[in-house]
Write an enzyme that holds these catalytic residues in place. Structure first.
Site, mmCIF file in Angstrom:
data_model
loop_
_atom_site.group_PDB
_atom_site.id
_atom_site.type_symbol
_atom_site.label_atom_id
_atom_site.label_comp_id
_atom_site.label_asym_id
_atom_site.label_seq_id
_atom_site.Cartn_x
_atom_site.Cartn_y
_atom_site.Cartn_z
ATOM 1 N N TYR A 59 84.042 112.419 11.053
ATOM 2 C CA TYR A 59 82.967 113.230 10.267
ATOM 3 C C TYR A 59 82.972 114.497 10.447
ATOM 4 C CZ TYR A 59 81.188 108.240 10.352
ATOM 5 O OH TYR A 59 81.130 106.979 9.939
ATOM 6 N N MET A 83 73.827 102.397 15.651
ATOM 7 C CA MET A 83 74.373 101.547 14.522
ATOM 8 C C MET A 83 73.666 101.606 13.304
ATOM 9 S SD MET A 83 74.623 97.931 16.777
ATOM 10 C CE MET A 83 73.264 97.988 17.544
ATOM 11 N N GLU A 110 90.092 106.423 10.522
ATOM 12 C CA GLU A 110 91.220 106.215 9.888
ATOM 13 C C GLU A 110 92.422 105.761 11.042
ATOM 14 O OE1 GLU A 110 93.329 110.465 8.743
ATOM 15 O OE2 GLU A 110 91.330 110.139 8.032
ATOM 16 N N GLN A 144 81.514 90.377 11.908
ATOM 17 C CA GLN A 144 81.189 89.830 10.791
ATOM 18 C C GLN A 144 79.863 90.177 10.128
ATOM 19 O OE1 GLN A 144 83.457 85.714 12.186
ATOM 20 N NE2 GLN A 144 82.187 85.507 10.188
ATOM 21 N N ARG A 163 76.202 96.754 19.722
ATOM 22 C CA ARG A 163 76.190 95.214 19.005
ATOM 23 C C ARG A 163 75.667 94.219 20.230
ATOM 24 N NH1 ARG A 163 82.279 94.778 17.644
ATOM 25 N NH2 ARG A 163 82.536 95.720 19.827
ATOM 26 N N ALA A 218 81.123 80.614 10.606
ATOM 27 C CA ALA A 218 79.659 80.528 11.592
ATOM 28 C C ALA A 218 78.570 81.311 11.415
ATOM 29 C CB ALA A 218 80.382 80.679 12.763
ATOM 30 N N CYS A 234 82.674 89.936 16.496
ATOM 31 C CA CYS A 234 83.536 89.503 15.464
ATOM 32 C C CYS A 234 83.323 90.652 14.351
ATOM 33 C CB CYS A 234 82.718 88.194 14.981
ATOM 34 S SG CYS A 234 81.112 88.305 14.649
ATOM 35 N N ARG A 267 78.140 113.622 20.823
ATOM 36 C CA ARG A 267 79.316 112.476 20.737
ATOM 37 C C ARG A 267 80.545 113.160 20.524
ATOM 38 N NH1 ARG A 267 79.322 106.316 18.725
ATOM 39 N NH2 ARG A 267 80.129 105.446 20.687
ATOM 40 N N VAL A 323 77.441 58.753 15.367
ATOM 41 C CA VAL A 323 76.231 57.980 14.659
ATOM 42 C C VAL A 323 76.644 57.574 13.322
ATOM 43 C CG1 VAL A 323 74.250 58.810 16.248
ATOM 44 C CG2 VAL A 323 74.885 60.299 14.439
#
Ligand code: FAD
Ligand code: NAP
Ligand code: SF4
Length: 677
Positions: free
Chosen positions: A170, A30, A257, A343, A315, A663, A341, A218, A452
């Protein structure tokens, strides 16, 4: 050593001949962006060391370029570069010499962000503004030499091996497919010629680095491109790589892509592993599989099914560095699960921001954010058990404070209880399961069904009060807003409002998109069923046509409804969504026939529907339901009342800032505040 009783495959060592992996858990590559910041290598060392302590078997760094032309992030081409990386390898091996760390060599080719970019042919990627320079023979040789040199420098830096990326669009992958390789020399034309460049790199690396160095290749086992690689080509490349000296084949499932989501939260867990399994059956070296494997039981099942030898969880290791050790010790309910996510990780990486994690703001910030035991033990009241209140309460309690957490609702989670009901967001349940367990472990006094007020809080004698009361949905001032056809997104998601067959969704932010997804959805959520996912996105896992998708016509199940998704801004609808996931949401709604309209004004709502104007022209959308998703305002009355009484009171999450607050921001703000109290 006896097999692990629950995860016999996951915790079995793997013999690579010259060395051994201690288990089958890999943290995949990553990009963190840290190589490029001041003190970044020290931060990387802490980041990797923490994951080594967490029990992972092997880790792969973010992509490092072999030269300037490969430009995407930082470069490894000299002993000076190697010296910087030594900080990382030493830190990892000091924690546990059995943990392997490999460096990924990533030459971005036609996706490189430099005018010096190179490729087999001058074919521009649709993702880049730049046309690459076509390599001549000397240029090809230079690229091969630079890859070998990069691997040598990685060895000098103390890495246990390298992963060479031959996928994703790549450089190496663009040699493999005809649409990006139009050469007629020995590097193009037949498949044998197109494979030559990546194979030559592997052969030369093996020859020059010796036998005791891990070389991972890979491969795009399914590139998700129309006209992409055929299954026969994938297998031929895998076998040839094995012969050329690869130690391990790692499978990847996309080119950037491609228009099929492969890692977003709407992708089912372990959706792609059977493809690795088919390749594994053709090879004699170990294989790695990946994509949406986020919990140990899923990983164990993948290995048990014979789909791979090693499971990559990238991740998930940002979300929880201790994932492996928690699984080993049977503490799975303590795992902070990656909800896919994107994000704070990929969206930040591709947006030029520092990578982190929505559910774990410490990720990549291990030297900056630490939850150290507190010297004082304060009594703290936290009001609101949404993501902000949960993060604050658990961190403060973990540090030794005595925390009472109030929520008016019957369950913890705040708006996450709505988010988890959206098809494709089922993973949000995991975050709430994690927090529920953390509240128990850290002995937070949880008071549900307890709204409360300021008086109760004043009387409680708390040393700190934290207000995390969230938001109030905005109700726009439009004529007819009280018409019976108008409903709030909250009631729609909870299922307490009737919704007709013709719907206008007012507001196209994240919630407008989610509500549209919910209302246009029919049948089983694609995120929960691989077959549904394959049909919806046009993927054929079984017959594996070129790229896995060529000629496969998507078949979407949709609700019997007409839906308009509306916004006043003139910008394209959905522009504000996540950089790496926004397109999946737009495409999903487009496939379901949703009409997206921008640059409009709302005039009124009456029995004939929603009246709008666009460029001065009046129109009526003849809808029977208008769902208001027009953003939110902070709910902070309690805070204002308490401030007046001079108590030590803080405001976090949506109650602090509702616009653009998500969040990610709520958990981060709460965690930093709780780390310092
Ligand atoms: P909230 O979650 O609103 O929690 C506030 C809590 O305070 C509530 O539980 C409430 O009952 C309680 N409360 C209020 N007043 C009192 C009181 N007086 N006494 C006791 N308790 C009180 N964000 C993302 O980042 N990514 C997403 O994909 C995403 N998807 C979403 C999808 C939907 C459908 C929705 C609705 C939201 C989504 N969000 C998403 C937004 C995210 O959920 C919010 O940003 C986040 O919940 C804000 O957290 P919070 O703790 O500040 O507030
Ligand atoms: P938002 O993203 O701010 O969107 C609000 C929408 O309402 C905008 O499209 C806005 O566009 C419109 N609007 C604002 N004021 C209005 C008014 N007075 N009248 C009519 N329309 C108005 O907020 P949200 O969708 O409510 O989401 C809340 C938070 O949750 C956001 O931070 C969001 O990022 C987060 N979230 C994230 C995801 C995700 O997948 N990452 C999903 C859901 C929610 P116009 O003004 O142009 O009409
Ligand atoms: Fe997973 Fe989201 Fe964290 Fe990225 S930001 S690691 S996708 S939970």
């Amino acid at each position: 050593m006896p097999a692990h009783p629950k995860y016999p495959h996951l915790f079995a060592p793997l013999d690579l001949g010259f060395t051994q992996l201690k288990n089958r858990i890999l943290m995949g590559s990553m990009h963190t962006g840290l190589e490029e910041v001041d003190g970044g290598f020290e931060r990387l060392a802490a980041y990797f060391a923490e994951r080594a302590r967490g029990g992972v078997g092997m880790m792969i760094t973010g992509g490092i370029s072999p030269n300037e032309e490969g430009g995407m992030g930082s470069e490894m081409s000299s002993p000076a570069h190697a010296a910087q990386h030594r900080l990382i390898t030493q830190a990892v091996h000091e924690v546990d010499p059995a943990v392997k760390i490999c460096m990924q060599i990533l030459h971005a080719g036609a996706l490189a962000e430099t005018p010096k970019l190179v490729a087999p042919s001058a074919v521009r990627s649709r993702l880049s503004p730049l046309t690459p320079n076509e390599l001549d023979e000397a240029g090809v040789q230079k690229q091969i030499n630079d890859h070998v040199n990069c691997a040598k420098m990685a060895q000098l830096a103390g890495y246990d091996g390298v992963e060479i990326i031959g996928s994703a669009g790549y450089l190496l992958s663009t040699f493999l497919v005809e649409k990006t390789n139009r050469r007629t020399d020995q590097w193009g034309g037949s498949y044998e010629n197109r494979m030559r460049f990546p194979l030559e790199i592997m052969r030369r690396c093996r020859a020059e680095l010796g036998t005791n160095f891990i070389l991972i290749f890979r491969i795009a086992a399914m590139d998700m491109l129309q006209g992409g690689m055929s299954w026969q080509e994938v297998v031929a490349l895998g076998k040839a790589m094995e012969e050329a000296g690869a130690t391990i084949i790692s499978t990847h499932f996309t080119w950037h892509e491609s228009t099929v989501p492969t890692i977003a939260t709407m992708v089912p867990r372990a959706a792609f592993t059977e493809v690795t399994g088919r390749l594994r059956a053709q090879l004699s070296i170990p294989t790695i599989t990946s994509n949406r494997i986020n919990m140990p039981d899923v990983a164990e099942q993948v290995l048990r099914d014979g789909h791979a030898d090693i499971v990559s969880m990238a991740r998930p290791m940002l979300a929880d560095p201790d994932l492996a050790i928690k699984a080993y010790e049977g503490r799975e309910d303590e795992i902070n699960t990656c909800i896919a996510c994107n994000q704070a990780c990929l969206d930040h990486g591709f947006g030029g921001l520092e990578v982190s994690c929505l559910v774990n703001p410490r990720a990549c910030h291990e030297t900056q954010l630490n939850y150290l035991p507190s010297t004082s033990h304060k009594t703290i009241a936290v009001v609101g058990a949404g993501p902000a209140g949960l993060a604050y309460a658990t961190v403060a309690a973990q540090r030794g404070h005595r925390v009472t957490l109030f929520d008016a609702a019957a369950e913890i989670g705040g708006q996450f209880n709505l988010a988890k009901k959206i098809p494709g967001k089922e993973e949000f349940y995991e975050t709430l399961r994690y927090y529920r367990r953390m509240l128990d472990i850290h002995k937070v006094d949880l008071r549900l069904n307890t709204r409360v007020d300021a008086e109760q809080l004043r009387a409680g004698g708390y040393q700190e009060i934290v207000i995390a009361t969230g938001i109030t949905p905005r109700r726009p001032e439009i004529e007819g807003i009280d018409h019976p056809s108008v409903v709030s997104y909250i009631d729609v998601i909870r299922g307490t409002a009737a919704v007709g067959k013709r719907v206008a969704v007012m507001g196209a932010g994240g919630i407008g998109f989610d509500v549209s997804e919910l209302l246009m959805h029919s049948g089983v959520s694609a995120a929960l069923d691989k077959e549904v996912f394959a049909r919806e996105w046009g993927v054929d896992f079984k017959n594996h046509p070129r790229g896995g998708v060529t000629g496969v016509v998507p078949q979407v199940e949709k609700a019997d409804r007409q839906l308009y998704l509306l916004q006043r801004k003139a910008t394209p609808v959905g522009r504000g969504l996540g950089k790496t996931t926004g397109w999946t949401h737009r495409l999903s709604l487009t496939k379901r026939g949703v009409v997206m309209m921008n640059g409009l004004d709302y005039r009124k709502i009456d029995d004939s529907g929603l009246h709008i104007s666009i460029a001065g022209q009046e129109h009526v959308l003849a809808v029977d339901t208008v769902v208001v998703c027009a953003g939110q305002t902070p709910q902070r009355d309690l805070y204002d009342q308490l401030l007046e009484s001079g108590l030590s009171v803080s405001l976090i999450g949506g109650a602090f800032e509702a616009t653009e607050l998500d969040a990610k921001a709520a958990i981060k703000q709460a965690s930093y505040l709780a780390a310092s109290v």
